[in-house]
Write a protein that holds these residues in place. Structure first.
Motif, mmCIF file in Angstrom:
data_model
loop_
_atom_site.group_PDB
_atom_site.id
_atom_site.type_symbol
_atom_site.label_atom_id
_atom_site.label_comp_id
_atom_site.label_asym_id
_atom_site.label_seq_id
_atom_site.Cartn_x
_atom_site.Cartn_y
_atom_site.Cartn_z
ATOM 1 N N LYS A 111 0.823 -1.205 0.000
ATOM 2 C CA LYS A 111 0.000 0.000 0.000
ATOM 3 C C LYS A 111 0.861 1.262 0.000
ATOM 4 C CE LYS A 111 -4.343 -1.081 -0.119
ATOM 5 N NZ LYS A 111 -5.223 -0.548 -1.173
ATOM 6 N N SER A 112 0.422 2.250 -0.777
ATOM 7 C CA SER A 112 1.022 3.581 -0.725
ATOM 8 C C SER A 112 0.136 4.476 0.122
ATOM 9 C CB SER A 112 1.154 4.166 -2.137
ATOM 10 O OG SER A 112 2.069 3.431 -2.904
ATOM 11 N N VAL A 113 0.752 5.201 1.042
ATOM 12 C CA VAL A 113 0.010 6.083 1.933
ATOM 13 C C VAL A 113 0.426 7.522 1.669
ATOM 14 C CG1 VAL A 113 -0.377 4.372 3.726
ATOM 15 C CG2 VAL A 113 1.739 5.656 3.736
ATOM 16 N N HIS A 114 -0.386 8.461 2.132
ATOM 17 C CA HIS A 114 -0.184 9.871 1.810
ATOM 18 C C HIS A 114 0.815 10.535 2.748
ATOM 19 C CE1 HIS A 114 -3.066 10.293 -1.403
ATOM 20 N NE2 HIS A 114 -3.962 9.644 -0.692
ATOM 21 N N ILE A 115 1.967 9.922 2.881
ATOM 22 C CA ILE A 115 3.101 10.555 3.549
ATOM 23 C C ILE A 115 4.326 10.241 2.711
ATOM 24 C CG2 ILE A 115 2.137 10.460 5.883
ATOM 25 C CD1 ILE A 115 3.837 8.005 6.390
ATOM 26 N N PRO A 116 5.365 11.073 2.769
ATOM 27 C CA PRO A 116 6.523 10.822 1.896
ATOM 28 C C PRO A 116 7.299 9.571 2.261
ATOM 29 C CG PRO A 116 6.842 12.806 3.231
ATOM 30 C CD PRO A 116 5.453 12.351 3.476
ATOM 31 N N TYR A 117 7.517 9.318 3.571
ATOM 32 C CA TYR A 117 8.320 8.179 3.984
ATOM 33 C C TYR A 117 7.637 7.443 5.127
ATOM 34 C CZ TYR A 117 11.970 10.666 1.418
ATOM 35 O OH TYR A 117 12.682 11.327 0.452
ATOM 36 N N VAL A 118 7.789 6.117 5.129
ATOM 37 C CA VAL A 118 7.324 5.281 6.225
ATOM 38 C C VAL A 118 8.554 4.690 6.906
ATOM 39 C CG1 VAL A 118 6.048 3.201 6.862
ATOM 40 C CG2 VAL A 118 5.131 4.729 5.112
ATOM 41 N N ALA A 119 8.640 4.843 8.223
ATOM 42 C CA ALA A 119 9.775 4.299 8.964
ATOM 43 C C ALA A 119 9.824 2.785 8.801
ATOM 44 C CB ALA A 119 9.673 4.679 10.443
#
Length: 738
Positions: free
Chosen positions: A566-574
């Motif tokens: 899934k792609s989420v609406h934030i630039p980076y996921v930790a």
């Protein structure tokens, strides 16, 4: 941990946190490095601004008021739009350090229900930072728009317009910059035919695009010195020309001369403003490249170096023009003192290449964001640096840009014609940014509506003035960015539309867990050794492809993991938040769900050990399940969120690695998982075809059956993105009637 703090922890990237804590020397170092990446395009504008502005038949009077008027327009446009709007306002609207049109759209989507991208509510909720402290004013503003899907689609198309025009900059900037720089040689070789200039420009463009696969990090050390040398050269020449030819040119900074120019020249002067707007080309690239540096470093570099140097350069060229009206179409190179002509010519050529490089890199970043948000067909994305996250290379986009740049250079052969097309693209992008910023002010920053309206009226009126002037150039060459952006918008919208339709089909036809439970522990199937990774776009439920698979082949693996990327609406996921796991059905079924989250700037590298990461996270999940069940019991009493999303906030996971399990005491189920891992891992993908229903309209059938089918057949498959070995790949054919 509450929902808001959870989101904040996810959104805080390591690189941006280190930048915020950086020392003063580190910020200055970043400011120096930003010269070569961010300001290459903006700093080469003096090559063609006056030439394009006076390409119209604007008569020059002896009192030089027309030249003063153009300089006044350049100064105040540069000051108001580049300095006040972008540096002081827009740069503050970064999405956790990332800039650009999609960053603003991402901010709006996460603060309001405005997204039409396929997503699951349970997964999206964790990234929505709407808190209970939402003000009534913001809620009242958002309420009418959240209920209307047409507004959502209109906003998405509007964002597509700005994005596609930015990509158009990636085509026009290399063409106009290189051609303008090389054309200076004709001053020394007056008999040189323009065909030679075009050929040399094309050779430079081919070399430029051929070097892209090496990555900008390999030559970034020479970029900043080139731009610095260029800025110092043009500012020094500007001071020289002011002192020698016309010190009184400083009077042109008065805005009175703008009104005098329009009053005297009328329609011709208004149309000539399409050339003035070229002085701020590159400001949108400056915002789009924000993720490579910190906002503070970019502001320092622009305010204390780029801005004064470019103002001096424009003033110096105006001073020269005031005494040499006959050189109006070659004023830049004519204004260079004879002893330093060739060194400046060489620096100008290199600066044009650097400026082109910045826009090409920004285009790669924009395309990767579009792919991550299902707004562009999947393409091959290559990381060119193991240390700098955002430095990428996209082969297909690179060669298409090169072909389009060569076509524009050979077809138009004139910087004035290219400038007309360039101006329309630039003003459109700036208008889109201004409108999105007005929404961000109200929805995200929670400013008063009067503040947003004032911002929109002030900067929007300036940009509408230039946009209207550029519209007169559509019959000449302004149609080029319109045609290019129209094609790209159709591609983006059809791909997003088809992806959304397929997602809705999956949601409507998924298999419920209750249906699985009714089949009993054996599920009526043969369980074979190994781990099956069933890849799907669904974050909840069992996909229809599973039912289709077991209907035709009533057997599946001992351990089945439903994987959803899934792609989420934030630039980076930790990285610690990357995987979310949960069970599907009772424990004895051996079925799990694994949601893999990526931000729109996260890129799945080809050397990413996806398979081992999934197995390691699976063992983590099993080993901590008893402790997690205890916590979830407390959570259920408090009516909190679902287990799959929340357990990582309440349980400290053990750090299991597949390489260090010899001395670790594991549960029976973990041993079973490792045994299945040894038997092999198979990836199960849906090889689906989307077809429009018979009751669909002709337009819908054309979009799905022809355009979307063509894009699907020619894009990069999801199995390639996950680097799946062909020997481990199973594809299940399905037809989606949408």
């Amino acid at each position: 941990m509450n929902q808001r703090s959870s989101v904040e922890s996810v959104e805080e990237g390591v690189s941006h946190q280190s930048i915020k804590r950086a020392s003063c020397s580190a910020v200055l170092t970043l400011a120096y490095q930003s010269l070569g990446v961010v300001y290459g395009d903006l700093s080469t504008s003096p090559l063609y601004v006056y030439k394009t502005t006076f390409s119209e038949k604007v008569s020059l009077r002896e009192d030089d008021e027309d030249i003063y008027g153009v300089l006044s327009f350049i100064f105040w446009t540069f000051t108001l739009v580049a300095l006040f709007k972008y540096i002081f306002v827009v740069m503050s609207a970064d999405d956790n350090g990332e800039g650009g049109t999609f960053a603003l759209y991402s901010l709006l989507c996460r603060h309001a229900n405005l997204s039409v991208l396929p997503n699951d509510d349970k997964l999206s909720a964790i990234y929505s930072i709407e808190g209970s402290d939402q003000t009534a004013r913001t809620s009242a503003f958002k309420l009418p728009f959240e209920k209307h899907e047409r507004f959502h689609k209109a906003l998405l198309i509007f964002v597509f317009l700005g994005t596609c025009m930015t990509i158009g900059d990636g085509v026009l900037t290399p063409a106009i910059s290189v051609l303008s720089a090389v054309s200076g040689v004709r001053l020394k070789f007056t008999g040189l035919h323009e065909n030679y200039v075009v050929v040399v420009s094309c050779i430079i463009l081919v070399v430029l695009f051929s070097l892209q696969h090496h990555g900008t990090h390999r030559v970034s050390f020479m970029f900043a010195p080139i731009v610095l040398a260029w800025l110092l050269c043009i500012s020094s020449i500007g001071v020289y020309n002011i002192i020698r030819w016309n010190p009184g040119v400083v009077n042109a900074l008065s805005p009175v001369y703008m009104f005098k120019l329009l009053r005297h020249t009328g329609m011709a002067g208004w149309v000539s403003l399409g050339g003035v707007v070229l002085s701020i080309t590159g400001v949108e690239t400056m915002f789009a490249d924000l993720g490579h540096f910190s906002a503070c470093s970019i502001k320092i570099a622009f305010t204390f170096l780029v801005y004064p140097c470019l103002v001096l350069a424009y003033m110096g060229e105006a001073a020269f023009l005031s005494r040499h009206h006959e050189d109006i179409q070659r004023s830049f190179y004519k204004a260079i003192p004879e002893p330093v002509f060739w060194p400046v010519f060489v620096v100008a050529t290199f600066a044009a290449v650097v400026g082109s490089q910045a826009v090409i890199t920004a285009t790669f970043s924009i395309i990767s964001q579009c792919c991550a948000l299902n707004c562009f067909p999947r393409v091959k994305i290559v990381h060119t640096s193991s240390e700098i996250y955002g430095q990428i290379y996209i082969p297909e986009v690179n060669w298409m840009l090169m072909c389009l740049c060569l076509a524009v250079t050979i077809g138009l052969r004139d910087t004035n014609m290219i400038g007309h097309a360039y101006g329309l693209a630039v003003t459109t992008v700036m208008l889109v940014t201004t409108c999105l910023m007005a929404l961000v002010m109200v929805v995200v920053w929670r400013k008063r509506i009067i503040t947003a309206v004032s911002f929109l009226l002030l900067f929007g009126s300036i940009e509408v003035l230039y946009f209207s002037a550029c519209l007169f150039k559509v019959p000449e060459s302004g149609w080029i960015p319109l045609a290019l952006s129209s094609i790209l918008m159709v591609v983006m919208y059809v791909w997003n539309y088809g992806t959304l339709k397929k997602h809705r089909f999956d949601m409507e036809n998924k298999v419920s867990v209750d249906q699985l439970v009714s089949l009993g522990p054996s599920l009526g199937m043969v369980r074979v050794p190994g781990i099956g990774l069933l890849c799907t776009n669904l974050g909840t439920g069992v996909p229809a492809v599973f039912g289709h698979f077991v209907t035709n082949l009533p057997a599946f693996h001992q351990i089945l993991v439903i994987v959803c990327v899934k792609s989420v609406h934030i630039p980076y996921v930790a990285e610690e938040e990357r995987f979310l796991l949960g069970r599907v059905g009772p424990k004895e079924y051996g079925m799990f769900r694994c949601v893999v989250q990526f931000g729109y700037k996260d890129l799945l590298q080809e050397n990413y050990d996806f398979e081992n990461r999934v197995v390691s996270e699976l063992i983590n999940f099993v080993e901590t399940e008893e402790e997690r069940d205890t916590v979830n019991g407390i959570m259920e009493q408090a009516n909190t969120s679902t287990q799959m999303v929340e357990y990582q906030d309440h349980v400290k996971l053990l750090d299991f690695s597949l390489d260090n399990l010899e001395n670790v005491s594991l549960r029976d189920e973990s041993i079973k998982i490792l045994g299945a891992r040894e038997s092999g891992v198979a990836y199960i993908f849906s090889h689906s075809y989307a077809k429009a229903k018979k009751s669909s309209s002709i337009l819908n059938k054309f979009a799905i059956n022809i355009l979307y089918a063509f894009l699907s057949n020619n894009c990069r498959g999801p199995d390639v993105a996950l680097n799946v070995p062909h020997t481990s790949l199973l594809k299940v054919g399905m037809v989606y009637y949408v």
